[in-house]
Motif scaffolding. Structure first.
Motif, mmCIF file in Angstrom:
data_model
loop_
_atom_site.group_PDB
_atom_site.id
_atom_site.type_symbol
_atom_site.label_atom_id
_atom_site.label_comp_id
_atom_site.label_asym_id
_atom_site.label_seq_id
_atom_site.Cartn_x
_atom_site.Cartn_y
_atom_site.Cartn_z
ATOM 1 N N PRO A 79 0.831 -1.204 0.000
ATOM 2 C CA PRO A 79 0.000 0.000 0.000
ATOM 3 C C PRO A 79 0.869 1.259 0.000
ATOM 4 N N LYS A 80 0.503 2.238 -0.819
ATOM 5 C CA LYS A 80 1.318 3.446 -0.972
ATOM 6 C C LYS A 80 0.964 4.531 0.043
ATOM 7 N N GLN A 81 -0.227 4.467 0.606
ATOM 8 C CA GLN A 81 -0.684 5.564 1.457
ATOM 9 C C GLN A 81 -0.947 5.143 2.900
ATOM 10 N N MET A 82 -0.533 3.930 3.249
ATOM 11 C CA MET A 82 -0.667 3.468 4.627
ATOM 12 C C MET A 82 0.370 2.375 4.861
ATOM 13 N N SER A 83 0.667 2.097 6.111
ATOM 14 C CA SER A 83 1.640 1.054 6.412
ATOM 15 C C SER A 83 1.025 -0.317 6.159
ATOM 16 N N VAL A 84 1.881 -1.294 5.923
ATOM 17 C CA VAL A 84 1.374 -2.638 5.686
ATOM 18 C C VAL A 84 0.721 -3.179 6.961
ATOM 19 N N THR A 85 1.211 -2.748 8.137
ATOM 20 C CA THR A 85 0.605 -3.172 9.402
ATOM 21 C C THR A 85 -0.831 -2.686 9.496
ATOM 22 N N ASP A 86 -1.047 -1.408 9.174
ATOM 23 C CA ASP A 86 -2.411 -0.862 9.195
ATOM 24 C C ASP A 86 -3.285 -1.547 8.141
ATOM 25 N N PHE A 87 -2.682 -1.855 7.005
ATOM 26 C CA PHE A 87 -3.427 -2.479 5.902
ATOM 27 C C PHE A 87 -3.963 -3.849 6.313
ATOM 28 N N VAL A 88 -3.095 -4.712 6.859
ATOM 29 C CA VAL A 88 -3.544 -6.062 7.235
ATOM 30 C C VAL A 88 -4.474 -6.007 8.445
#
Length: 459
Positions: A407-416
């Motif tokens: 994801p370009k606009q959020m962290s991968v931690t927030d994404f999952v």
């Protein structure tokens, strides 16, 4: 001048038109409880934060959100995008979709679980499974309890309570949930007698350890969740049976993850089957229903009739018995094994283990195409490996296809994290700053759901 606090009464809220749907769909006491909470919060906010009073409609809508959250089931469907086929935390084996209608019918109606239709007399719940299991495995008798730990406990308690059980030191395993062979022996009232060393156990170790007055059982345990390599040696089940016959002792084999067919022709390594274990001479074999078998959580015991009949009469059996849903799910799964091709095609565990590289790649390309529509994602197709899971074939890495997302606009931690909180939670794995979707454990019809959940997170 003292500030006036304005909070509608609970009666006023209950009489409002907006409350009537809530009262129809939820218990009245739950609605009243959450109305009170909403009113208390409004009162507190007016006192401490100089907030404006809330209308009846505003309070009801706030209560509605908390009621809906509180009344949701805690057990929900999730999408397993990890690639671990038998993911213990996600319920292990998926059941065949062919059983859906049958299981709903069984769950929602009375059934002949302990009733013999031919005679009108009380029957045994174990009869529903025994004939199918003995046909498939060649065993004389069979019994099913609620998991394999229970199967081991019942077998040891019945056959060796107060007596010695001889087992190789290299097979004193611990599996998930801190289930340990030595401790289950103690619980069953058995006396553990270790033989050999961690890496080497010989035939003579067993022969020297047998006491004709004290020894009741020879036990072999499959090291399903680890392996010993290098300078090692163990006694085969066939040899152990020879030792048992000479000493007049039964041999029990805890397989852990029991398989009823080989998947060698689909590129998997050779795995000992339950039929192999019985043919090698095991008097009792125990294994799980929800691992390589691909059924519900259950513990299956097959073997000599004289021993299993004793287990059926044991008081512990009632405490470990299975319910009608487990019986129906296991029976439906086992029926498919009468046709090997049907089993591989319809039992999700076998299908996911045997799936071809071409099918995996096609699924990954479809998901990649669906996710590439989002400019805020960097999406790539790559090769990787999947795991069997559930303590089965721990060293096996299955080649697979992954869709990696950054994801370009959020962290991968927030994404999952957001994916886990979606309408249909998606459980993926991460690697550095990438979210990885392994399509081995995602079905065709789930690909669009994953895409929808990703879109929801990005929006």
């Amino acid at each position: 001048m003292k500030k006036k606090i304005v909070v509608p009464s609970i009666t006023e809220m209950l009489q409002a038109d907006l409350a009537q749907d809530l009262l129809l769909n939820y218990p009245r006491n739950l609605v009243v409880e959450h109305f009170r909470k909403a009113a208390d919060i409004s009162r507190h906010q007016q006192l401490t934060e100089e907030a404006e009073p809330k209308t009846v409609s505003e309070l009801i809508n706030e209560a509605k959100r908390t009621i809906e959250a509180a009344y949701q089931p805690t057990l929900v469907r999730v999408i397993n995008a990890t690639g671990t086929v038998l993911h213990t935390n996600l319920g292990r084996a998926r059941l065949s979709s062919k059983l859906r209608e049958e299981l709903v019918d069984i769950a929602c109606n009375y059934v002949n679980v302990e009733y013999t239709l031919e005679t009108g007399q009380r029957g045994s719940r174990y009869d529903h499974l025994e004939q199918t299991l003995t046909k498939l495995t060649g065993a004389e008798a069979a019994l099913v309890v609620n998991n394999n730990a229970a199967a081991v406990l019942l077998s040891l308690t019945t056959l060796a309570q107060g007596k010695e059980v001889i087992v190789s030191r290299g097979e004193l395993v611990e599996i998930g949930g801190s289930f340990r062979i030595p401790e289950i022996m103690t619980l069953g009232g058995c006396l553990l007698k270790e033989v050999g060393t961690t890496n080497k156990t010989h035939r003579f170790d067993y022969e020297r350890a047998i006491d004709e007055d004290e020894t009741a059982l020879l036990l072999k345990v499959h090291r399903s969740n680890f392996s010993i390599v290098g300078f090692s040696e163990s006694v085969s089940l066939k040899e152990l049976k020879e030792i048992g016959q000479e000493a007049g002792l039964p041999v029990m084999y805890d397989m852990g993850s029991g398989s009823l067919l080989s998947l060698q022709q689909h590129g998997l390594p050779e795995e000992e089957t339950v039929q192999d274990a019985l043919a090698a001479g095991a008097d009792i074999v125990t294994f799980s229903g929800d691992k390589l078998l691909g059924g519900p959580q259950a513990g299956v015991i097959v073997g000599k009739k004289e021993y299993i009949e004793r287990m059926k009469r044991h008081q512990l059996t009632r405490a470990l018995r299975v319910d009608k849903l487990t019986i129906a799910a296991l029976e439906g799964t086992l029926r498919q094994y009468f046709d090997e091709e049907q089993a591989i095609a319809n039992i999700p565990t076998l299908q996911m283990l045997a799936v071809s590289d071409d099918v995996l790649k096609a699924k990954a390309e479809t998901l990649c195409r669906l996710l590439s529509q989002h400019d805020s994602l960097a999406v790539r197709l790559e090769q990787g490996t999947s795991k069997v899971g559930g303590g089965s074939m721990p060293e096996l890495e299955l080649p697979t296809w992954l869709v990696s997302v950054s994801p370009k606009q959020m962290s991968v931690t927030d994404f999952v994290t957001e994916l886990r909180h979606g309408k249909t939670p998606v459980i993926a794995r991460t690697k550095f700053d990438l979210c990885l979707f392994d399509v081995r454990t995602i079905t065709e019809d789930e690909l669009s759901i994953v895409a929808d959940e990703v879109a929801a997170v990005l929006s």
